[in-house]
Each structure stands twice: as structure tokens, then as C-alpha cells.
Scaffold this motif. Structure first.
Motif, PDB file in Angstrom:
ATOM      1  N   TYR A 104     -48.127 -86.013  -4.307  1.00 44.27           N
ATOM      2  CA  TYR A 104     -48.216 -86.258  -5.748  1.00 44.27           C
ATOM      3  C   TYR A 104     -46.866 -85.998  -6.416  1.00 44.27           C
ATOM      4  N   PHE A 107     -44.397 -88.749  -5.570  1.00 44.41           N
ATOM      5  CA  PHE A 107     -44.789 -90.063  -6.072  1.00 44.41           C
ATOM      6  C   PHE A 107     -44.547 -90.195  -7.572  1.00 44.41           C
ATOM      7  N   LEU A 111     -43.068 -93.507  -9.320  1.00 44.90           N
ATOM      8  CA  LEU A 111     -43.861 -94.247 -10.299  1.00 44.90           C
ATOM      9  C   LEU A 111     -43.054 -94.530 -11.556  1.00 44.90           C
ATOM     10  N   ALA A 118     -44.364 -99.147  -6.602  1.00 50.43           N
ATOM     11  CA  ALA A 118     -44.794 -97.839  -6.088  1.00 50.43           C
ATOM     12  C   ALA A 118     -46.277 -97.853  -5.740  1.00 50.43           C
ATOM     13  N   VAL A 119     -47.101 -98.337  -6.659  1.00 50.69           N
ATOM     14  CA  VAL A 119     -48.551 -98.385  -6.419  1.00 50.69           C
ATOM     15  C   VAL A 119     -48.867 -99.358  -5.287  1.00 50.69           C
ATOM     16  N   VAL A 122     -48.009 -97.801  -1.874  1.00 44.82           N
ATOM     17  CA  VAL A 122     -48.951 -96.749  -1.481  1.00 44.82           C
ATOM     18  C   VAL A 122     -50.230 -97.376  -0.927  1.00 44.82           C
ATOM     19  N   THR A 131     -53.235 -90.360  -4.465  1.00 42.46           N
ATOM     20  CA  THR A 131     -51.980 -89.980  -5.106  1.00 42.46           C
ATOM     21  C   THR A 131     -51.610 -90.963  -6.207  1.00 42.46           C
ATOM     22  N   ALA A 132     -51.691 -92.248  -5.898  1.00 43.07           N
ATOM     23  CA  ALA A 132     -51.329 -93.279  -6.873  1.00 43.07           C
ATOM     24  C   ALA A 132     -52.294 -93.297  -8.048  1.00 43.07           C
ATOM     25  N   ALA A 136     -50.850 -92.317 -11.658  1.00 40.01           N
ATOM     26  CA  ALA A 136     -50.803 -93.413 -12.624  1.00 40.01           C
ATOM     27  C   ALA A 136     -51.590 -93.064 -13.881  1.00 40.01           C
ATOM     28  N   PHE A 146     -51.706-101.316 -12.849  1.00 39.21           N
ATOM     29  CA  PHE A 146     -52.172-100.466 -11.756  1.00 39.21           C
ATOM     30  C   PHE A 146     -53.224-101.194 -10.920  1.00 39.21           C
TER      31      PHE A 146
END
Length: 201
Positions: A104, A107, A111, A118-119, A122, A131-132, A136, A146
Motif C-alpha cells: 500500500y 503503491f 498512483l 498503476a491500477v 496491479v 492495494t489498488a 484509489a 479506476f
């Protein structure tokens, strides 16, 4: 010998879930919630059930992939909301329960730098997807973007598994276990290359 007897999932738990799906008239509903749970609080790869189920139920293989994707996005939406509205309580509990603190923390910065990529990445890598979702939501990242990134990455995963199940049949599980990591990083490399070309031209 039936297809089911020819295919042996790697865990007893996966075998039980597979038998439950095959015997239930509400199999797709069960699969939907299995996928949602895997995306949120159950750290067990859905592939252990999904691949053999797709092989046995090839006539509706694309429906199965679609239901798995829908369940994942439903779970992702719940995770996003937890991060957005309940991070200090429920969100932090999720991180502690699943031991995600290190993921987390790293990330969060990724993010901020490039949220969509990034999302998306993942969703393709072994990094826990929770985590995402939590990051987010906590960051107030665009919910639409997202879901789009999550849908694209997990769509590649589930529809790719469907194509693999059609192509390799009962050998799909063993092939996936041997090559999933290599395949995932290859896709990531192509995505990053495309992003760099687009970004700097």
C-alpha cells in the motif's frame, strides 16, 4: 472418463468449489460472488477453480469469463468505497488482515504519478489487487478511471484464461502455473512500451 475426472485442481478447497459450481443451478451467481470475494478478502487465486470450470463448461465459456469479470468489478467497487469512506477503520483493518502495508505504501506514490497505468498494472501482476482498490478510494482517484483500468486488466486475465482453456483444454492449468508470471510481465512490458511511445511522441 469424463473431462472432470481428467482434470485435477491443485487444492482440495478448489476441488470443493468446483464441485459446488457443477452441481448448483445457480453456478454463475456463486461464481460472481467468488470473484468478488477474491478481489476483496479471499487471497486464493480464482484460476484454481475458473480454469477447470471453463474446460468442463466450454459451451458457455465466454459467459463464465464475463461473470467472473463482473464479480471482480463489483468487489473492486466495494473496495474503492471502503478506501474512500471507511479507510481509517475498515480499510486499515483490510490492510492489516491481508498484510498489505508495504504494498500500500509503495503503491500510493505510483498512483499519484500515473493512476490509470498503476491500477492497470496491479490488475496484471501478483501485487494484491486490494492495494489498488483501497489506495484509489483513499486518494479520491476517479472512480470511473479506476473501474476502466481494473476492467481492462482483469478482462485480459479472464478472457485470456477462456482462450487458454479452449486452446489447451485439460493442460491449461499446468501451463498457466508454469507461464503465468512470464506472460504477465510480457504483457506489462508491452503496455509500458506503448505508454512510453504514446507519451513521448
Amino acid at each position: 472418463m469424463s473431462k472432470q475426472a481428467n482434470f485435477q485442481p491443485d487444492s482440495k478447497s478448489a476441488q470443493k468449489w468446483l464441485e459446488r459450481l457443477l452441481q448448483s443451478p445457480n453456478a454463475l451467481i456463486i461464481l460472481f460472488f467468488m470473484s468478488a470475494l477474491e478481489a476483496t478478502i479471499v487471497p486464493i487465486p480464482l484460476e484454481l477453480v475458473l480454469i477447470p470450470y471453463m474446460i468442463i463448461e466450454q459451451k458457455r465459456i465466454w459467459t463464465i469469463a464475463s461473470v467472473a469479470l463482473a464479480g471482480c468489478l463489483f468487489g473492486a467497487a466495494i473496495g474503492y468505497y471502503i478506501g474512500f469512506a471507511l479507510f481509517d477503520s475498515v480499510g486499515q483493518w483490510f490492510i492489516d488482515y491481508l498484510s498489505l502495508q508495504q504494498y500500500y505504501d509503495s503503491f500510493q506514490q505510483t498512483l499519484k504519478d500515473d493512476g490509470f497505468i498503476a491500477v492497470f498494472l496491479v490488475g496484471l501482476t501478483p501485487v494484491p489487487f486490494q492495494t489498488a482498490m483501497l489506495a484509489a478510494g483513499a486518494a479520491g482517484f476517479s472512480f470511473t478511471v479506476f473501474l476502466l483500468a481494473a476492467g481492462l486488466s482483469r478482462g485480459i486475465r479472464y478472457y485470456g484464461l477462456a482462450a487458454l482453456a479452449l486452446w489447451l483444454g485439460p493442460y491449461a492449468q499446468s501451463w498457466w502455473q508454469k507461464n503465468a508470471s512470464r506472460l504477465g510481465w510480457s504483457v506489462i512490458g508491452l503496455v509500458l512500451l506503448a505508454f512510453l511511445v504514446f507519451h513521448f511522441t
